[in-house]
Enzyme design. Sequence first.
Site, PDB file in Angstrom:
ATOM      1  N   PRO A 157      15.808  10.505  65.326  1.00 26.79           N
ATOM      2  CA  PRO A 157      17.278  10.406  65.287  1.00 26.79           C
ATOM      3  C   PRO A 157      17.797   9.439  64.227  1.00 26.79           C
ATOM      4  O   PRO A 157      17.278   8.329  64.058  1.00 26.79           O
ATOM      5  CB  PRO A 157      17.633   9.914  66.690  1.00 26.79           C
ATOM      6  CG  PRO A 157      16.515  10.404  67.544  1.00 26.79           C
ATOM      7  CD  PRO A 157      15.288  10.309  66.679  1.00 26.79           C
ATOM      8  N   CYS A 158      18.857   9.881  63.537  1.00 26.52           N
ATOM      9  CA  CYS A 158      19.445   9.053  62.483  1.00 26.52           C
ATOM     10  C   CYS A 158      20.592   8.197  63.002  1.00 26.52           C
ATOM     11  O   CYS A 158      21.081   7.326  62.286  1.00 26.52           O
ATOM     12  CB  CYS A 158      19.941   9.931  61.333  1.00 26.52           C
ATOM     13  SG  CYS A 158      21.305  11.034  61.794  1.00 26.52           S
ATOM     14  N   THR A 159      21.026   8.424  64.252  1.00 23.55           N
ATOM     15  CA  THR A 159      22.189   7.695  64.774  1.00 23.55           C
ATOM     16  C   THR A 159      22.035   6.181  64.675  1.00 23.55           C
ATOM     17  O   THR A 159      22.986   5.482  64.287  1.00 23.55           O
ATOM     18  CB  THR A 159      22.465   8.102  66.231  1.00 23.55           C
ATOM     19  OG1 THR A 159      22.547   9.527  66.299  1.00 23.55           O
ATOM     20  CG2 THR A 159      23.763   7.494  66.717  1.00 23.55           C
ATOM     21  N   SER A 215      22.469   5.536  60.648  1.00 21.27           N
ATOM     22  CA  SER A 215      23.644   5.940  59.886  1.00 21.27           C
ATOM     23  C   SER A 215      24.814   5.006  60.138  1.00 21.27           C
ATOM     24  O   SER A 215      24.900   4.342  61.170  1.00 21.27           O
ATOM     25  CB  SER A 215      24.038   7.375  60.258  1.00 21.27           C
ATOM     26  OG  SER A 215      24.511   7.420  61.585  1.00 21.27           O
TER      27      SER A 215
END
Length: 335
Positions: free
Chosen positions: A78-80, A83
Amino acid sequence: MTGPAGLSTAGSMCSGYGGLDLAVAAMLGTRLLWTADNDTRAATCLAHRFPAAPNLGDLTAVDWTAVSAPDVLAAGFPCTPISSAGHGLGLDDERWLFDDIADAVGRMEPHPRLLVLENVARLLSVNDGHAMARVVHRLATLGYVGRWRVVRASDVGAPHQRARIFIVAWPADPESTGLEIRRQGRPSPGAASHPPHLRHQRDRHTREGRPGPPHPRGPDAAPSTGQAHRPAHHGTRWGRYEPAIRRWEHLTGRPAPHPTEPAPGGGRRLAAPFSEWLMGLPTGWVTHVPGLTRTGQLHLIGNGVVPQQATAALLDLLPAHLIPAPAHHWEERAS
């Protein structure tokens, strides 16, 4: 089917719509054993597109000692946490899953012979570079070495940038010293924060006579004839984006769908098939999946990776003994 160097099976974590898995299969000819994604929208798409591969769900709740270990493990973690939209907490975010992925790899017997990881390019700079350092350290602790580089979707001809970092790692040999840095164009953001044991290597594929990444085409791409692809005739005026749209039409062999559709309350809204086309996916890969709402389709598409982009990264980053010739075509098709 057995791929190069005996790589025949793959596993997938944080799979989304399977874009990274399409690239792995295209390059290595692997068969997908299982996926692990607890997002209900992703689960719906994966069940439709990869019906022979069970979804193990939440990767943090799986007994990885009891799971069939794949030859290749792909994970677009996951990039959450990384980012800016997720506040960029990185290692301090409870949604940071890379350590859980590393723990899972450590419990698999035997360990996967190849790891393929993907995330947003900001992984290089978040936490002042310590997040990337954690990734490198955990891989080294598990006995892996490898290479990484940033590849943009526009590098393979897509009409948007979507810069992503790709990391490929394999078990170390006695002479290995760590992850090699591959940069594309100007130095990546946050490069000064990288740990000192990372080695910088300039375009090794050029020095060794290996061709650079091509423009991989999608599974429905028409053969190259040297002629321009006939544009769509739905009256869309693309303005300054016209050359980029026409280039992607030519490379994918498919005309651009209309970018908007009527909105229920009047006016126009973004059309999911257009977003799907922008991602280089076969027509209907996400939008023809039964049970997915338009919101769910856009969620999956927005969080995905362009398969052609990932294929180009793999072609550049894989060690020479793992690069097949010719590359396999994608076997999964939209319907």
